[in-house]
Design a protein around this motif. Structure first.
Motif, PDB file in Angstrom:
ATOM      1  N   VAL A  43       0.842  -1.195   0.000  1.00  0.00           N
ATOM      2  CA  VAL A  43       0.000   0.000   0.000  1.00  0.00           C
ATOM      3  C   VAL A  43       0.878   1.247   0.000  1.00  0.00           C
ATOM      4  N   ASP A  44       1.938   1.237   0.785  1.00  0.00           N
ATOM      5  CA  ASP A  44       2.842   2.374   0.856  1.00  0.00           C
ATOM      6  C   ASP A  44       3.421   2.704  -0.524  1.00  0.00           C
ATOM      7  N   VAL A  45       3.813   1.700  -1.268  1.00  0.00           N
ATOM      8  CA  VAL A  45       4.409   1.886  -2.590  1.00  0.00           C
ATOM      9  C   VAL A  45       3.375   2.362  -3.607  1.00  0.00           C
ATOM     10  N   ASN A  46       2.131   1.885  -3.488  1.00  0.00           N
ATOM     11  CA  ASN A  46       1.108   2.146  -4.501  1.00  0.00           C
ATOM     12  C   ASN A  46       0.030   3.140  -4.085  1.00  0.00           C
ATOM     13  N   GLU A  47       0.162   3.755  -2.937  1.00  0.00           N
ATOM     14  CA  GLU A  47      -0.883   4.600  -2.363  1.00  0.00           C
ATOM     15  C   GLU A  47      -1.268   5.785  -3.252  1.00  0.00           C
ATOM     16  N   ASP A  48      -0.330   6.336  -3.986  1.00  0.00           N
ATOM     17  CA  ASP A  48      -0.610   7.516  -4.801  1.00  0.00           C
ATOM     18  C   ASP A  48      -1.383   7.204  -6.080  1.00  0.00           C
TER      19      ASP A  48
END
Length: 119
Positions: free
Chosen positions: A15-20
């Motif tokens: 999620v951190d990597v793909n949150e944007d």
């Protein structure tokens, strides 16, 4: 279904990597089924670690789907504290198998180990 803290950490990292990129759904993580991932997303939402919508069939305990929108402040604190692999393994070995304790109790326990400088 048994809680898997490694999967919790992998979901948060993803999620951190793909949150944007907007809402995250249908996540694929090697070695885990859709049902396992969806269940852990539900646990993370219930523990206020992520912001998400969960879709369950009536009477089912396993979500059919989910949409993850973001990680909460508590989720980022957990993710930052355990980004180091050595620290993560040490925390897991100290806590051991704590059975079916709810995620909202397990994560503060992990964080307490950091605060107490045990790990």
């Amino acid at each position: 279904m048994k809680r898997d803290m490694d999967l919790v950490r992998k979901i948060l990292r993803s999620v951190d990597v793909n949150e944007d990129e907007g809402a995250i759904s249908g996540m694929q993580i090697d070695g885990y089924s859709h049902e396992e991932i969806a269940y852990h997303v539900m646990l993370l939402k219930e523990a206020n670690i992520i912001r998400a919508n969960i879709v369950c069939a009536e009477g089912s305990k396993i979500p059919e789907g989910y949409a993850i929108y973001s990680i909460t402040r508590e989720g980022y604190a957990f993710l930052d504290a355990f980004s180091n692999e050595r620290r993560w393994k040490k925390a897991q070995s100290l806590i051991g198998d704590i059975g079916d304790a709810p995620l909202h109790l397990v994560i503060p326990l992990f964080m307490e180990l950091i605060t107490a400088r045990i790990i």
